[in-house]
Design a protein around this motif. Structure first.
Motif, PDB file in Angstrom:
ATOM      1  N   PRO A  20       0.797  -1.236   0.000  1.00  0.00           N
ATOM      2  CA  PRO A  20       0.000   0.000   0.000  1.00  0.00           C
ATOM      3  C   PRO A  20       0.826   1.282   0.000  1.00  0.00           C
ATOM      4  O   PRO A  20       0.272   2.367   0.124  1.00  0.00           O
ATOM      5  CB  PRO A  20      -0.789  -0.122   1.308  1.00  0.00           C
ATOM      6  N   ALA A  21       2.148   1.193  -0.162  1.00  0.00           N
ATOM      7  CA  ALA A  21       3.033   2.347   0.051  1.00  0.00           C
ATOM      8  C   ALA A  21       2.650   3.558  -0.796  1.00  0.00           C
ATOM      9  O   ALA A  21       2.648   4.696  -0.317  1.00  0.00           O
ATOM     10  CB  ALA A  21       4.477   1.946  -0.231  1.00  0.00           C
ATOM     11  N   LYS A  22       2.311   3.347  -2.079  1.00  0.00           N
ATOM     12  CA  LYS A  22       2.000   4.478  -2.962  1.00  0.00           C
ATOM     13  C   LYS A  22       0.785   5.242  -2.456  1.00  0.00           C
ATOM     14  O   LYS A  22       0.779   6.470  -2.405  1.00  0.00           O
ATOM     15  CB  LYS A  22       1.744   3.966  -4.376  1.00  0.00           C
ATOM     16  N   TRP A  23      -0.251   4.510  -2.072  1.00  0.00           N
ATOM     17  CA  TRP A  23      -1.476   5.154  -1.614  1.00  0.00           C
ATOM     18  C   TRP A  23      -1.280   5.819  -0.252  1.00  0.00           C
ATOM     19  O   TRP A  23      -1.851   6.879   0.005  1.00  0.00           O
ATOM     20  CB  TRP A  23      -2.601   4.127  -1.567  1.00  0.00           C
ATOM     21  N   VAL A  24      -0.461   5.226   0.598  1.00  0.00           N
ATOM     22  CA  VAL A  24      -0.165   5.838   1.890  1.00  0.00           C
ATOM     23  C   VAL A  24       0.577   7.159   1.702  1.00  0.00           C
ATOM     24  O   VAL A  24       0.301   8.150   2.379  1.00  0.00           O
ATOM     25  CB  VAL A  24       0.660   4.871   2.764  1.00  0.00           C
ATOM     26  N   ARG A  25       1.499   7.191   0.752  1.00  0.00           N
ATOM     27  CA  ARG A  25       2.244   8.433   0.488  1.00  0.00           C
ATOM     28  C   ARG A  25       1.303   9.553   0.037  1.00  0.00           C
ATOM     29  O   ARG A  25       1.404  10.695   0.511  1.00  0.00           O
ATOM     30  CB  ARG A  25       3.308   8.177  -0.584  1.00  0.00           C
ATOM     31  N   ILE A  26       0.369   9.223  -0.856  1.00  0.00           N
ATOM     32  CA  ILE A  26      -0.573  10.233  -1.329  1.00  0.00           C
ATOM     33  C   ILE A  26      -1.466  10.700  -0.182  1.00  0.00           C
ATOM     34  O   ILE A  26      -1.761  11.894  -0.042  1.00  0.00           O
ATOM     35  CB  ILE A  26      -1.418   9.674  -2.490  1.00  0.00           C
ATOM     36  N   TRP A  27      -1.889   9.762   0.655  1.00  0.00           N
ATOM     37  CA  TRP A  27      -2.710  10.126   1.822  1.00  0.00           C
ATOM     38  C   TRP A  27      -1.956  11.131   2.706  1.00  0.00           C
ATOM     39  O   TRP A  27      -2.516  12.148   3.128  1.00  0.00           O
ATOM     40  CB  TRP A  27      -3.049   8.874   2.627  1.00  0.00           C
ATOM     41  N   ASN A  28      -0.702  10.847   3.000  1.00  0.00           N
ATOM     42  CA  ASN A  28       0.070  11.728   3.874  1.00  0.00           C
ATOM     43  C   ASN A  28       0.274  13.110   3.261  1.00  0.00           C
ATOM     44  O   ASN A  28       0.395  14.099   3.986  1.00  0.00           O
ATOM     45  CB  ASN A  28       1.422  11.083   4.191  1.00  0.00           C
ATOM     46  N   GLU A  29       0.318  13.186   1.935  1.00  0.00           N
ATOM     47  CA  GLU A  29       0.450  14.478   1.277  1.00  0.00           C
ATOM     48  C   GLU A  29      -0.854  15.267   1.340  1.00  0.00           C
ATOM     49  O   GLU A  29      -0.846  16.485   1.529  1.00  0.00           O
ATOM     50  CB  GLU A  29       0.858  14.275  -0.186  1.00  0.00           C
ATOM     51  N   ARG A  30      -1.977  14.589   1.175  1.00  0.00           N
ATOM     52  CA  ARG A  30      -3.269  15.273   1.103  1.00  0.00           C
ATOM     53  C   ARG A  30      -3.894  15.512   2.475  1.00  0.00           C
ATOM     54  O   ARG A  30      -4.584  16.502   2.678  1.00  0.00           O
ATOM     55  CB  ARG A  30      -4.244  14.468   0.251  1.00  0.00           C
ATOM     56  N   LEU A  31      -3.669  14.583   3.399  1.00  0.00           N
ATOM     57  CA  LEU A  31      -4.307  14.658   4.715  1.00  0.00           C
ATOM     58  C   LEU A  31      -3.242  14.526   5.813  1.00  0.00           C
ATOM     59  O   LEU A  31      -3.252  13.579   6.590  1.00  0.00           O
ATOM     60  CB  LEU A  31      -5.358  13.545   4.853  1.00  0.00           C
ATOM     61  N   PRO A  32      -2.318  15.468   5.867  1.00  0.00           N
ATOM     62  CA  PRO A  32      -1.197  15.341   6.814  1.00  0.00           C
ATOM     63  C   PRO A  32      -1.626  15.376   8.274  1.00  0.00           C
ATOM     64  O   PRO A  32      -0.878  14.923   9.144  1.00  0.00           O
ATOM     65  CB  PRO A  32      -0.307  16.545   6.469  1.00  0.00           C
ATOM     66  N   ASP A  33      -2.812  15.892   8.577  1.00  0.00           N
ATOM     67  CA  ASP A  33      -3.263  15.993   9.957  1.00  0.00           C
ATOM     68  C   ASP A  33      -4.020  14.754  10.422  1.00  0.00           C
ATOM     69  O   ASP A  33      -4.438  14.682  11.590  1.00  0.00           O
ATOM     70  CB  ASP A  33      -4.162  17.223  10.138  1.00  0.00           C
ATOM     71  N   ILE A  34      -4.225  13.786   9.518  1.00  0.00           N
ATOM     72  CA  ILE A  34      -4.955  12.567   9.874  1.00  0.00           C
ATOM     73  C   ILE A  34      -4.023  11.382   9.671  1.00  0.00           C
ATOM     74  O   ILE A  34      -3.791  10.964   8.540  1.00  0.00           O
ATOM     75  CB  ILE A  34      -6.238  12.409   9.037  1.00  0.00           C
ATOM     76  N   PRO A  35      -3.465  10.828  10.738  1.00  0.00           N
ATOM     77  CA  PRO A  35      -2.530   9.710  10.590  1.00  0.00           C
ATOM     78  C   PRO A  35      -3.203   8.488   9.973  1.00  0.00           C
ATOM     79  O   PRO A  35      -4.366   8.189  10.250  1.00  0.00           O
ATOM     80  CB  PRO A  35      -2.103   9.419  12.037  1.00  0.00           C
ATOM     81  N   LEU A  36      -2.467   7.788   9.124  1.00  0.00           N
ATOM     82  CA  LEU A  36      -2.932   6.527   8.561  1.00  0.00           C
ATOM     83  C   LEU A  36      -2.151   5.401   9.229  1.00  0.00           C
ATOM     84  O   LEU A  36      -0.927   5.362   9.160  1.00  0.00           O
ATOM     85  CB  LEU A  36      -2.741   6.498   7.046  1.00  0.00           C
ATOM     86  N   THR A  37      -2.878   4.508   9.880  1.00  0.00           N
ATOM     87  CA  THR A  37      -2.261   3.385  10.585  1.00  0.00           C
ATOM     88  C   THR A  37      -2.404   2.123   9.752  1.00  0.00           C
ATOM     89  O   THR A  37      -3.514   1.759   9.347  1.00  0.00           O
ATOM     90  CB  THR A  37      -2.939   3.174  11.954  1.00  0.00           C
ATOM     91  N   LEU A  38      -1.277   1.441   9.480  1.00  0.00           N
ATOM     92  CA  LEU A  38      -1.283   0.216   8.696  1.00  0.00           C
ATOM     93  C   LEU A  38      -1.315  -1.000   9.616  1.00  0.00           C
ATOM     94  O   LEU A  38      -0.597  -1.052  10.617  1.00  0.00           O
ATOM     95  CB  LEU A  38      -0.041   0.149   7.808  1.00  0.00           C
ATOM     96  N   LEU A  39      -2.157  -1.977   9.242  1.00  0.00           N
ATOM     97  CA  LEU A  39      -2.279  -3.211  10.002  1.00  0.00           C
ATOM     98  C   LEU A  39      -2.126  -4.385   9.049  1.00  0.00           C
ATOM     99  O   LEU A  39      -2.987  -4.603   8.194  1.00  0.00           O
ATOM    100  CB  LEU A  39      -3.649  -3.290  10.689  1.00  0.00           C
ATOM    101  N   GLN A  40      -1.024  -5.133   9.143  1.00  0.00           N
ATOM    102  CA  GLN A  40      -0.892  -6.332   8.313  1.00  0.00           C
ATOM    103  C   GLN A  40      -1.657  -7.474   8.968  1.00  0.00           C
ATOM    104  O   GLN A  40      -1.455  -7.775  10.141  1.00  0.00           O
ATOM    105  CB  GLN A  40       0.568  -6.721   8.106  1.00  0.00           C
TER     106      GLN A  40
END
Length: 260
Positions: A20-40
């Motif tokens: 999911p790295a590509k989508w996580v990077r875009i998320w962090n650029e667009r929504l820097p104030d909302i952390p995205l937590t990854l769960l494998q």
């Protein structure tokens, strides 16, 4: 209310092999104030995690229960057979299921290809996990057919793989509980679908500004008029000659006024 206010972060589950790295990077650029937590999460556990609210959405392998989950298919993976590097199969660039007929092919309990029975000779017992099956392939006691991403995930120097052209394939999807389609889920849907940050379908799209086009057009109409007015004022030019013709300001040579 969609419920996004109650969740300060977005929790994304993902199964082994999915990146999911590509989508996580875009998320962090667009929504820097909302952390995205990854769960494998293991493939056979991800549906339960989503049902129980352990994650907001998941990148998983189809199929899913469509009576409970929404799902957006993202891509379908090529299936490959993992073999020792010195195996005869490596002489070909790709193989078919028939080419595996005389081989022992492992069927791990966490298999994601969904076939009732793999090709070839069955192993004495089913390995508990794909990782365990990989170890057995390295020991030279059998082969394993998996999605290509899992072959890469469990890469070893003494193993390689070849495409199996007619094996079942695994499709990866973004999925979430249909009754829990929050604003943050919608944001992530926009990212995986490639919407731009200014997309009118996105929650963060700028609001429309009625009348702006009209005011811009009016400004455009006024600009040429203003330019014409400014170019008409020619100091000491011909367009100002009518004032100078009277002999006062035009030439400065009028008859001197008598003092009283």
């Amino acid at each position: 209310m969609t419920g996004s206010e109650a969740s300060p972060s977005f929790r994304l589950a993902y199964v082994p092999g999915v990146t999911p790295a590509k989508w996580v990077r875009i998320w962090n650029e667009r929504l820097p104030d909302i952390p995205l937590t990854l769960l494998q999460v293991a493939s056979h556990e991800v549906s339960d995690v989503l049902r129980e609210g352990g994650a907001d959405a998941g990148l998983l392998r189809l199929p899913v229960d469509r009576t409970f989950f929404s799902a957006i298919p993202l891509y379908t993976e090529v299936s490959v057979v993992v073999v020792p590097k010195d195996h005869v199969i490596t002489a070909a660039e790709e193989v078919s299921v028939k080419d595996l007929a005389e081989e022992v092919v492992f069927h791990p309990l966490d298999d994601v290809l969904g076939w009732e029975r793999p090709p070839g000779e069955p192993a004495f017992e089913r390995p508990a996990t794909t990782a365990d099956a990989i170890e057995l392939v390295a020991a030279g006691v059998g082969l394993l057919v998996v999605p290509q991403s899992l072959a890469r995930l469990h890469h070893r120097r003494d193993l390689t793989y070849r495409t199996v052209v007619d094996a079942p394939q695994s499709s990866v999807a973004l999925s979430w509980p249909e009754g829990a389609t929050t604003d943050l889920v919608e944001d992530f849907i926009g990212i995986v679908r490639g919407r731009t940050v200014n997309s009118t379908r996105g929650r963060n799209a700028p609001a429309a500004q009625p009348g702006r086009k009209q005011s811009d057009a009016s400004a455009a109409r006024r600009k040429p008029a203003a330019a014409k007015k400014s170019t008409g004022r020619n100091p000491r030019g011909s367009s100002g000659g009518s004032r100078g013709a009277g002999g006062s300001k035009g030439t400065g040579r009028g008859k001197p006024r008598r003092r009283s």
